[in-house]
Design a protein around this motif. Structure first.
Motif, mmCIF file in Angstrom:
data_model
loop_
_atom_site.group_PDB
_atom_site.id
_atom_site.type_symbol
_atom_site.label_atom_id
_atom_site.label_comp_id
_atom_site.label_asym_id
_atom_site.label_seq_id
_atom_site.Cartn_x
_atom_site.Cartn_y
_atom_site.Cartn_z
ATOM 1 N N LEU A 1 0.828 -1.197 0.000
ATOM 2 C CA LEU A 1 0.000 0.000 0.000
ATOM 3 C C LEU A 1 0.865 1.250 0.000
ATOM 4 O O LEU A 1 2.064 1.196 0.267
ATOM 5 C CB LEU A 1 -0.955 -0.017 1.195
ATOM 6 N N SER A 2 0.202 2.371 -0.307
ATOM 7 C CA SER A 2 0.901 3.652 -0.329
ATOM 8 C C SER A 2 0.182 4.736 0.474
ATOM 9 O O SER A 2 0.760 5.800 0.711
ATOM 10 C CB SER A 2 1.068 4.162 -1.769
ATOM 11 N N GLY A 3 -1.077 4.488 0.857
ATOM 12 C CA GLY A 3 -1.859 5.556 1.463
ATOM 13 C C GLY A 3 -2.666 5.117 2.661
ATOM 14 O O GLY A 3 -2.175 4.407 3.532
ATOM 15 N N ARG A 4 -3.946 5.497 2.659
ATOM 16 C CA ARG A 4 -4.795 5.270 3.838
ATOM 17 C C ARG A 4 -5.064 3.805 4.112
ATOM 18 O O ARG A 4 -5.378 3.418 5.237
ATOM 19 C CB ARG A 4 -6.113 6.016 3.673
ATOM 20 N N GLY A 5 -4.992 2.979 3.072
ATOM 21 C CA GLY A 5 -5.140 1.544 3.279
ATOM 22 C C GLY A 5 -6.550 1.101 3.612
ATOM 23 O O GLY A 5 -6.739 0.138 4.365
ATOM 24 N N SER A 6 -7.558 1.745 3.026
ATOM 25 C CA SER A 6 -8.934 1.366 3.358
ATOM 26 C C SER A 6 -9.256 -0.047 2.879
ATOM 27 O O SER A 6 -9.966 -0.794 3.567
ATOM 28 C CB SER A 6 -9.934 2.378 2.798
ATOM 29 N N ASN A 7 -8.746 -0.435 1.735
ATOM 30 C CA ASN A 7 -8.966 -1.816 1.286
ATOM 31 C C ASN A 7 -8.202 -2.809 2.151
ATOM 32 O O ASN A 7 -8.678 -3.916 2.414
ATOM 33 C CB ASN A 7 -8.584 -1.966 -0.183
ATOM 34 N N PHE A 8 -7.024 -2.423 2.609
ATOM 35 C CA PHE A 8 -6.274 -3.257 3.550
ATOM 36 C C PHE A 8 -7.085 -3.466 4.823
ATOM 37 O O PHE A 8 -7.195 -4.589 5.334
ATOM 38 C CB PHE A 8 -4.924 -2.607 3.850
ATOM 39 N N ARG A 9 -7.689 -2.401 5.327
ATOM 40 C CA ARG A 9 -8.518 -2.523 6.534
ATOM 41 C C ARG A 9 -9.696 -3.464 6.296
ATOM 42 O O ARG A 9 -10.052 -4.262 7.170
ATOM 43 C CB ARG A 9 -9.028 -1.143 6.971
ATOM 44 N N ALA A 10 -10.302 -3.362 5.104
ATOM 45 C CA ALA A 10 -11.418 -4.250 4.776
ATOM 46 C C ALA A 10 -10.964 -5.708 4.756
ATOM 47 O O ALA A 10 -11.681 -6.603 5.223
ATOM 48 C CB ALA A 10 -12.021 -3.858 3.437
ATOM 49 N N ILE A 11 -9.767 -5.949 4.216
ATOM 50 C CA ILE A 11 -9.209 -7.306 4.188
ATOM 51 C C ILE A 11 -8.929 -7.789 5.613
ATOM 52 O O ILE A 11 -9.266 -8.922 5.987
ATOM 53 C CB ILE A 11 -7.926 -7.344 3.340
ATOM 54 N N TYR A 12 -8.319 -6.922 6.411
ATOM 55 C CA TYR A 12 -8.008 -7.260 7.808
ATOM 56 C C TYR A 12 -9.278 -7.632 8.569
ATOM 57 O O TYR A 12 -9.328 -8.647 9.282
ATOM 58 C CB TYR A 12 -7.301 -6.081 8.474
ATOM 59 N N GLU A 13 -10.322 -6.811 8.399
ATOM 60 C CA GLU A 13 -11.581 -7.067 9.103
ATOM 61 C C GLU A 13 -12.242 -8.355 8.603
ATOM 62 O O GLU A 13 -12.821 -9.110 9.398
ATOM 63 C CB GLU A 13 -12.522 -5.878 8.917
#
Length: 203
Positions: free
Chosen positions: A8-20
């Motif tokens: 990632l490079s920024g806020r990581g909203s998709n990363f958070r969705a994956i984590y959740e």
């Protein structure tokens, strides 16, 4: 258990969705083993550190070329025995070396219904073109930008009063829904690539 790396490079909203999705069981048979950012202050990287994940900043300026940077990343991935690389707002075009090293094991999400509107500012492109429907696409990564085999898409209507911001927000909600779905299919061996087609297995 399949091991994921998030780039990632920024806020990581998709990363958070994956984590959740992993935390609540919507993604089974997977764990996040590594998070890498090319931006030191990326909010997604900070979130990963807060959650106790192996989260690393890799500065592109420390390398003489894009390929040298990617070789270092690939070495990190191999060292962590990564099964699937998930690009989540990683604002770098990865090199053919990287693609070859993880062929059919790198996925990305893009805010349009590919092959329409690849590249930057996809939402702006959609508005300027005047389409009535756009959306988002999860796809495997190949040597061309936003080009690899499509795994899942979600359609989003374009409203008469939409701005780039309002359209982006609605697309993002769909991104957060379908990216975990795609990952769950892959890590549970439900996906087969035939040419440029992705076949989702029923059983």
């Amino acid at each position: 258990m399949k091991r994921l790396a998030i780039l990632l490079s920024g806020r990581g909203s998709n990363f958070r969705a994956i984590y959740e999705a992993i935390s609540n069981g919507d993604i089974s048979n997977a764990e996040i083993a590594l998070v890498i950012s090319d931006k030191k202050e990326a909010k997604g990287l900070i979130f990963a550190k807060e959650k106790g994940l192996d989260a690393r900043f890799v500065n592109p300026k420390d390398f003489e070329s894009r390929e040298e940077f990617d070789k270092y990343i690939v070495d990190l991935l191999r060292g962590k025995e990564i099964d699937l690389v998930c690009l989540a707002g990683f604002m770098r075009v990865i090199t053919p070396y990287f693609v070859s090293a993880y062929r059919n094991r790198i996925i990305n999400i893009h805010p349009s219904l590919l092959p329409s509107f690849p590249g930057l500012n996809a939402q702006k492109q959609a508005l300027e073109y005047g389409v009535k429907i756009t959306g988002c696409t999860v796809h495997f990564v190949d040597e061309k930008v936003d080009h690899g085999p499509i795994i899942i898409q979600a359609a989003v209507p374009v409203l008469e009063n939409d701005t780039v911001e309002t359209l982006s927000d609605r697309i993002l909600k769909e991104e957060h829904r379908i990216y975990p779905q795609a990952i769950n299919l892959i890590v549970n061996d439900k996906v087969e690539i035939v040419g440029r087609r992705v076949i989702v297995k029923e059983n």
